[in-house]
Every structure is written in C-alpha cells, then in structure tokens.
Design an enzyme around this catalytic site. Structure first.
Site, PDB file in Angstrom:
ATOM      1  CB  CYS A 173      -0.944  -0.039   1.199  1.00 47.96           C
ATOM      2  SG  CYS A 173      -2.175   1.273   1.243  1.00 47.96           S
ATOM      3  CG  ASP A 230      -6.812  -1.283  -5.149  1.00 43.38           C
ATOM      4  OD1 ASP A 230      -7.484  -0.362  -4.656  1.00 43.38           O
ATOM      5  OD2 ASP A 230      -5.646  -1.543  -4.800  1.00 43.38           O
ATOM      6  CG  HIS A 262      -5.797  -1.456  -1.404  1.00 44.46           C
ATOM      7  ND1 HIS A 262      -4.959  -0.993  -2.384  1.00 44.46           N
ATOM      8  CD2 HIS A 262      -5.238  -1.084  -0.229  1.00 44.46           C
ATOM      9  CE1 HIS A 262      -3.940  -0.358  -1.823  1.00 44.46           C
ATOM     10  NE2 HIS A 262      -4.088  -0.406  -0.506  1.00 44.46           N
TER      11      HIS A 262
END
Length: 294
Positions: A173, A230, A262
C-alpha cells in the site's frame, strides 16, 4: 490529502471501522506489536503468526541527522552475509503484521528490516481518528526523509550481517509506492516487490514524484502485485505504468489478481484473499531469488 485518504479507505475497506465510535487510540506497546485502532477488530482466524524460533528478532535503531530511527529486525540466528529485504509498511506503520512479514522473510534466510518512518512526526497513539492521524503525521512525512532513513539502514545492514550486493525491497500500500521510488533512487537494490502501491497521484512539495514519473529512468526490476477490484488503484494506472516501462526495456512485471481488491495480503483484515496472498508471496519470493537477492 486525497491520495492519503484513498490509501486508508481502500486498506480498511467498508467495514464501518471508521465510524467515530470505533476510533480508538493506537494500540502499540513496542515496535512490531499491536495494531492501529482503525483496523480493529483484527481477523484473528486468518491472521498468520510466525514464531521467532531460530531467529534473532526485535527492535534496532540508527541515528539519522540527529534522530533515532527504530526498525523491527528479524534474521536467522548466528548467520552473516545474509541477503537483505527491506519491509515497507502500510500507512499504519510497523505493527504486528509487518513484523510477521519480516519474520517470514527471516525464516527464508533473509535479514529483514522494517523501519519506522513516522517517528519524527509524532506518536500515533495520541490521535483518536484516522483524519487526525493523516493530518498530523502521515501527510507530513517527506519522501526525502523516507529515502534518507532507508539509505541509513542500507549502511546498517552492511555492518550487521547483511550482504550489500544482495538487497531487495518489499512494500504494501503506502509502502508499495515507496518500493517503486526507492528502486529508482538506489540502483544497488537488486529487485523490488510492490504490493498494491499507488502509481499516480497528486504532486506536492513533500511528494514531488510518483512511480509513473520515475518509469523512464527506472533500472531495477520491480514485481507489481495488484488487485483487479482495487477501488483506490484503477487497473488503468497499472496499464499506464506497464506501457511507460515497456518503452525503456525495464524488466519489471505485473500480476493483477482479478478477484482481489486492495490489501489482499493483509491477513489480519477482511480484505484478505488467501489464495491470491499465497500466490503473491510465492511470486515475490521467487522474484527476489531470480534477481540475485535470495
């Protein structure tokens, strides 16, 4: 700030955990333990727990421009000349999951180092909401500060059992974006693995470049691991990065998991997708070995 908000929203998902009543203080008694309040409750039934048997693990630190910068370190006990992996955290810092990732690499024979990049900006424990955490800490972390801390840990690894000719970087991330940028910054890194790291974004004084901007000069091969569902990182931006890298002959590769969103590797979160996380881990570890890190 919009990019930071998207990182957080996509990581924690639509679980209701960002409601005011659920925002508690940051739970952390030592580096690599506990979890951020915003990700509670933790999904204990899927969370992977790697022990420290045969490992030397715990907190270390380096001094960078007068600041003590801590990191969680894990490595095979009593071994030297080890390949090195830098583990770059999500937006929530070096918590229990990130420490576990470091231990997983250590079990494979690596010296794994997960620096705490937020130490200068303050203590997350005093901020009861994600909005305040973003405003007071995360948004104030300059890219150059991150790079300087990593440079210091590259030097530390060389002096503490690591092989400077076998270094890789793995991030998730917020940390996935750092992987791309640091691979462009330090060509001595042999390979990177960027798990759902943002590719395009708003340019600011503290974040003057994003991965798409460094594509023309990137030499280090990076494995990009992304989720097809995502909401914060459109697949179109992955394709944009592919095209930019193809023009330079860079050997980076991408895997888009069509059934994942995600944070599909975050085994402590509802976003976890076990099959894709295991496949991503397999591909990442093979990638490092194939490029001279393992």
């Amino acid at each position: 700030m919009n990019d930071l908000k998207n990182d957080v929203d996509s990581l924690v998902g639509t679980t209701g955990l960002l409601d005011a009543g659920n925002r508690r203080t940051f739970i952390k008694t030592a580096l690599g333990t506990g979890f951020a309040a915003a990700v509670l409750p933790v999904c204990a039934q899927t969370m992977i727990k790697t022990d420290t048997a045969g490992l030397t693990a715990g907190e270390v630190s380096v001094m960078v421009n007068g600041t003590k910068v801590p990191a969680y370190r894990a490595q095979p006990e009593g071994k030297t000349n080890l390949p090195v992996i830098f583990v770059i955290s999500e937006i929530f810092g070096v918590h229990e999951h990130i420490a576990d990732i470091a231990r997983r690499f250590a079990k494979l024979g690596y010296l794994a180092i997960a620096p705490d990049f937020f130490v200068r900006q303050g203590n997350p424990a005093i901020y009861p909401t994600i909005a305040e955490l973003n405003k007071e800490i995360i948004s104030k972390v300059p890219d150059e500060q991150i790079f300087g801390d990593l440079d210091a840990y590259v030097a530390w690894a060389k002096d503490n059992g690591g092989n400077p000719d076998k270094m890789g970087i793995n991030g998730f991330c917020w940390g996935g974006r750092v992987v791309w940028l640091y691979c462009a910054r330090n060509p001595k890194i042999k390979a990177g693995a960027a798990w759902y790291g943002r590719i395009v974004g708003e340019k600011t004084a503290l974040q003057p470049q994003h991965p798409i901007d460094i594509a023309p000069t990137l030499k280090v091969p990076v494995l990009g691991l992304y989720g097809g569902k995502d909401g914060g990182i459109p697949v179109a931006t992955v394709e944009q990065m592919k095209e930019a890298l193809a023009k330079t002959g860079n050997k980076s590769e991408f895997v888009v998991f069509p059934n994942s969103g995600h944070a599909f590797n975050a085994d402590y979160r509802p976003s976890y997708v076990e099959a894709d996380a295991k496949e991503g881990w397999k591909r990442a570890t093979e990638w490092f070995k194939a490029h001279g890190v393992g």
